[in-house]
Motif scaffolding. Structure first.
Motif, short mmCIF file in Angstrom:
data_model
loop_
_atom_site.label_atom_id
_atom_site.label_comp_id
_atom_site.label_asym_id
_atom_site.label_seq_id
_atom_site.Cartn_x
_atom_site.Cartn_y
_atom_site.Cartn_z
N GLU A 1 4.47 17.47 -2.89
CA GLU A 1 5.16 18.48 -2.08
C GLU A 1 4.33 19.75 -1.94
N TRP B 1 6.81 31.23 -2.89
CA TRP B 1 7.73 30.25 -3.45
C TRP B 1 8.97 30.94 -3.98
N GLN C 1 15.33 27.80 -6.28
CA GLN C 1 16.73 27.55 -5.95
C GLN C 1 17.09 26.14 -6.41
N GLU D 1 22.26 24.44 -4.46
CA GLU D 1 22.20 25.64 -3.63
C GLU D 1 21.48 25.35 -2.32
N ALA D 2 20.46 24.53 -2.39
CA ALA D 2 19.68 24.23 -1.18
C ALA D 2 20.51 23.49 -0.14
N LYS E 1 19.79 31.19 3.64
CA LYS E 1 18.77 30.75 2.69
C LYS E 1 17.73 31.86 2.50
N TYR F 1 14.64 31.72 2.16
CA TYR F 1 13.32 31.17 2.43
C TYR F 1 13.34 30.56 3.83
N ALA G 1 13.16 24.61 2.51
CA ALA G 1 13.12 24.07 1.15
C ALA G 1 12.46 22.71 1.18
N GLN H 1 12.33 19.79 -1.63
CA GLN H 1 12.74 19.33 -2.96
C GLN H 1 13.05 17.84 -2.93
N LEU I 1 12.15 18.62 5.45
CA LEU I 1 12.23 20.02 5.03
C LEU I 1 13.60 20.54 5.45
N GLU J 1 18.04 26.68 6.85
CA GLU J 1 19.34 27.26 7.19
C GLU J 1 19.72 26.81 8.60
#
Length: 222
Positions: A13, A33, A36, A40-41, A47, A49, A52, A54, A178, A181
């Protein structure tokens, strides 16, 4: 990521993010970076960022509350257990049904155990670390995770566990994307960058470097 250091650029990643940033004209130092949790993501709302990454699976349910990029990787599922688990040696999904299962809340892993394997009474945990601790403590016989997660887990987080088998694809899991929001205008731009680095073979190279497991792992096909 390697060594729990997202800024280090080591890992699938992390490598993908820095390759994508370069493709879009950013320097490595421009990448910031933000920590979270998974829960939460995937929750609706603002958001902190741009996106995300993950190992988040794109699903229809999640697309109702967040936006996703194009799929950048479609991983296999892996069966994770201790060497003395009753699931060791299984060659069919039917042999897995009666095991004592556990998984993390809100994940496609939990959906897979309940809907593809068909297990009842799955223990549900708040996060993956707690799921792994339940496995180590003998509270559950096995869990299911994405294959990249299993590789990292057995190498770093729970080396006492093994990847017992790879599992059939989940028809409800279209792959990793990816996460943004909902309504984020950057999605189209990011997709264009992803499309270019995928076409150049960048993702394939990262998979070869970081995500190739043991060729002798049992493959359960149904």
């Amino acid at each position: 990521m390697l060594d729990d250091d997202p800024a280090g650029g080591e890992g699938f990643e992390n490598g993908l993010v820095y390759e994508l940033a370069a493709e879009l004209g950013f320097d490595a130092d421009d990448v910031e970076w933000v920590g979270q949790t998974f829960e939460e993501a995937i929750a609706p709302g603002t958001k902190p960022y741009d996106f995300a990454i993950q190992q988040i699976s794109v699903t229809e349910e999640r697309q109702e509350i967040v936006d996703f990029s194009m799929v950048y990787y479609q991983p296999d599922k892996a069966l994770l257990a201790l060497p003395d688990s009753p699931v060791v040696g299984a060659t069919t999904l039917a042999e897995l049904v009666d095991a004592n299962w556990g998984a993390t809340i809100g994940t496609t892993d939990l959906d897979y155990i309940e809907n593809i394997i068909g297990a009842d009474g799955v223990a549900v945990f708040d996060d993956q670390a707690t799921t792994f601790q339940a496995l180590l403590g003998g509270n559950i016989d096995a869990t299911v995770v994405a294959f990249p997660t299993a590789l990292f887990a057995t190498a770093v987080q729970i080396p006492e566990a093994d990847i017992v088998a790879s599992l059939p694809a989940d028809p409800n899991d279209t792959g990793h994307g990816l996460l943004f929001e909902q309504g984020n205008p950057l999605v189209d731009c990011i997709d264009q960058g992803l499309e270019r680095i995928i076409a150049r073979g960048v993702v394939d190279d990262l998979v070869s470097e970081y995500l190739i497991g043991d060729a002798d792992v049992v493959e359960i096909t149904g």
